[in-house]
Write a protein that holds these residues in place. Structure first.
Motif, PDB file in Angstrom:
ATOM      1  N   ASP A  15     -41.575 -62.936 -23.973  1.00 26.29           N
ATOM      2  CA  ASP A  15     -40.070 -62.502 -24.640  1.00 26.29           C
ATOM      3  C   ASP A  15     -40.052 -61.445 -25.239  1.00 26.29           C
ATOM      4  O   ASP A  15     -39.000 -60.654 -24.940  1.00 26.29           O
ATOM      5  N   TYR A  16     -41.128 -61.034 -26.201  1.00 30.54           N
ATOM      6  CA  TYR A  16     -41.005 -60.060 -27.023  1.00 30.54           C
ATOM      7  C   TYR A  16     -41.058 -58.742 -26.210  1.00 30.54           C
ATOM      8  O   TYR A  16     -40.425 -57.747 -26.201  1.00 30.54           O
ATOM      9  N   GLN A  46     -57.240 -50.048 -19.975  1.00 30.24           N
ATOM     10  CA  GLN A  46     -56.160 -49.482 -19.158  1.00 30.24           C
ATOM     11  C   GLN A  46     -54.825 -49.073 -20.210  1.00 30.24           C
ATOM     12  O   GLN A  46     -54.288 -47.930 -19.905  1.00 30.24           O
ATOM     13  N   VAL A  47     -54.719 -49.778 -21.077  1.00 26.85           N
ATOM     14  CA  VAL A  47     -53.367 -49.649 -22.226  1.00 26.85           C
ATOM     15  C   VAL A  47     -53.768 -48.221 -22.679  1.00 26.85           C
ATOM     16  O   VAL A  47     -52.945 -47.325 -22.853  1.00 26.85           O
ATOM     17  N   ASN A  48     -55.206 -48.069 -23.089  1.00 24.36           N
ATOM     18  CA  ASN A  48     -55.514 -46.669 -23.847  1.00 24.36           C
ATOM     19  C   ASN A  48     -55.438 -45.790 -23.006  1.00 24.36           C
ATOM     20  O   ASN A  48     -55.259 -44.394 -23.020  1.00 24.36           O
ATOM     21  N   GLN A  49     -55.874 -45.634 -21.526  1.00 23.36           N
ATOM     22  CA  GLN A  49     -55.506 -44.675 -20.657  1.00 23.36           C
ATOM     23  C   GLN A  49     -54.134 -44.234 -20.450  1.00 23.36           C
ATOM     24  O   GLN A  49     -53.796 -42.935 -20.501  1.00 23.36           O
ATOM     25  N   ALA A  92     -44.947 -52.122 -28.074  1.00 26.48           N
ATOM     26  CA  ALA A  92     -44.909 -53.221 -26.925  1.00 26.48           C
ATOM     27  C   ALA A  92     -46.092 -53.158 -26.107  1.00 26.48           C
ATOM     28  O   ALA A  92     -46.177 -54.679 -25.782  1.00 26.48           O
ATOM     29  N   LEU A  93     -46.811 -52.560 -25.477  1.00 23.87           N
ATOM     30  CA  LEU A  93     -48.000 -52.793 -25.067  1.00 23.87           C
ATOM     31  C   LEU A  93     -49.183 -53.314 -25.593  1.00 23.87           C
ATOM     32  O   LEU A  93     -49.598 -54.367 -24.817  1.00 23.87           O
ATOM     33  N   LYS A  94     -49.144 -53.296 -27.057  1.00 24.07           N
ATOM     34  CA  LYS A  94     -50.201 -53.888 -27.682  1.00 24.07           C
ATOM     35  C   LYS A  94     -49.794 -55.518 -27.979  1.00 24.07           C
ATOM     36  O   LYS A  94     -50.595 -56.301 -28.077  1.00 24.07           O
ATOM     37  N   SER A 148     -43.735 -44.594 -29.958  1.00 24.66           N
ATOM     38  CA  SER A 148     -44.395 -45.376 -31.033  1.00 24.66           C
ATOM     39  C   SER A 148     -43.948 -46.895 -30.670  1.00 24.66           C
ATOM     40  O   SER A 148     -44.911 -47.695 -30.798  1.00 24.66           O
ATOM     41  N   GLU A 149     -42.704 -47.053 -30.221  1.00 24.58           N
ATOM     42  CA  GLU A 149     -42.349 -48.303 -29.820  1.00 24.58           C
ATOM     43  C   GLU A 149     -42.859 -48.910 -28.600  1.00 24.58           C
ATOM     44  O   GLU A 149     -43.271 -50.210 -28.391  1.00 24.58           O
ATOM     45  N   PHE A 150     -43.097 -48.094 -27.590  1.00 22.47           N
ATOM     46  CA  PHE A 150     -43.665 -48.068 -26.253  1.00 22.47           C
ATOM     47  C   PHE A 150     -45.015 -48.809 -26.596  1.00 22.47           C
ATOM     48  O   PHE A 150     -45.855 -49.637 -26.077  1.00 22.47           O
TER      49      PHE A 150
END
Length: 281
Positions: A212-213, A122-125, A204-206, A199-201
């Motif tokens: 907390d992070y 799903q993250v990859n989608q 974050a998803l990974k 890139s930051e998003f």
């Protein structure tokens, strides 16, 4: 599930070119449709997301619509009395940003656990769609010189003005063109910022299981993204916002009686719709 989704919740409230009340009644469908462009949720995730949307719409109607109505009423007064200044326009922009911040503050506690529950697939989608949109933007603007960018902006602003006042006059188009030629260049910095944000998003998803992070990063990306922008970019954006306000002030002085009547009617209808939506239980 990205910043674009949350922005949709606010931008749908502008309702330019369509009925406010009809748009609002179908806002839940619009949000669902938008999410489906990014990710296919599981049944459990979908059920939880539906609860968030239902709760959001109730809160938004009761708490936020009066704020939009009041801001539009103030904008109407400043416009008709011709008392708008660049500083007051900056205040209007700040008020709009505050609307966005409250929306995110409301949905974040319930939305982040759903985002954290996304599978790798799903993250990859989500990332594939976001990167596709980023590439489309690069291709749209790649190779365009400043004259072409100004021409595009002239057409876009003139069209928006016409939606609110009727056809723009030659004088008004000239004011728009002059303002666009005086804008500080930000395109390259904007594209660089979008690349950094994405890139930051992605990072974050990974690391979405690190609560907390993940929470901290999403607050940064959704509420304080200016921290990712260079000082030069921030300064240029602030100056361009001021210049845009000056352009609106100049345009306001050229409105014919017919244009002002058109504008007042459209704004009054929007304020009335927001009021009725707020009172409609």
């Amino acid at each position: 599930m990205s910043k674009k989704l949350i922005i949709l919740l606010f931008s749908c409230l502008l309702f330019v070119g369509c009925s406010t009340k009809i748009s609002y009644f179908f806002l839940d469908w619009a949000i669902e449709w938008e999410v489906e462009e990014y990710v296919e949720l599981t049944s459990d995730q979908q059920d939880k997301f539906d609860v968030i949307i239902e709760s959001f719409l109730v809160w938004h109607r009761q708490q936020e619509l009066p704020r939009y109505r009041d801001q539009l009423s103030l904008l109407s007064t400043l416009t008709n009395q011709q008392t708008m200044t660049p500083e007051l326009w900056l205040n209007q922009v700040s008020m709009a940003k505050a609307h966005w911040h409250r929306i995110f503050d409301f949905v974040m506690p319930e939305l982040l656990p759903i985002m954290a529950s996304l599978s790798d697939e799903q993250v990859n989608q989500v990332l594939v769609q976001l990167k596709k949109e980023q590439q489309e933007l690069i291709e749209e603007y790649a190779g365009k010189d400043q004259a072409e960018l100004i021409k595009d902006s002239d057409k876009r602003i003139a069209k928006q003005l016409s939606e609110w006042t009727g056809d723009a006059t030659d004088e008004q188009k000239s004011i728009i063109h002059q303002a666009n030629t005086e804008r500080l260049a930000t395109l390259d910095m904007w594209l660089e910022y979008r690349h950094e944000w994405l890139s930051e998003f992605e990072q974050a998803l990974k690391r979405r299981q690190q609560t907390d992070y993940f929470t901290q990063q999403m607050k940064l990306l959704m509420i304080s993204p200016d921290e990712l922008k260079s000082k030069v970019y921030r300064d240029n954006v602030d100056e361009n916002t001021r210049k845009f306000g000056s352009m609106l002030i100049a345009l306001n002085k050229t409105f014919s009686q017919k244009q002002r009547k058109h504008f007042d009617k459209k704004l009054a209808e929007l304020v009335e719709d927001l009021t009725e939506l707020h009172l409609d239980k």
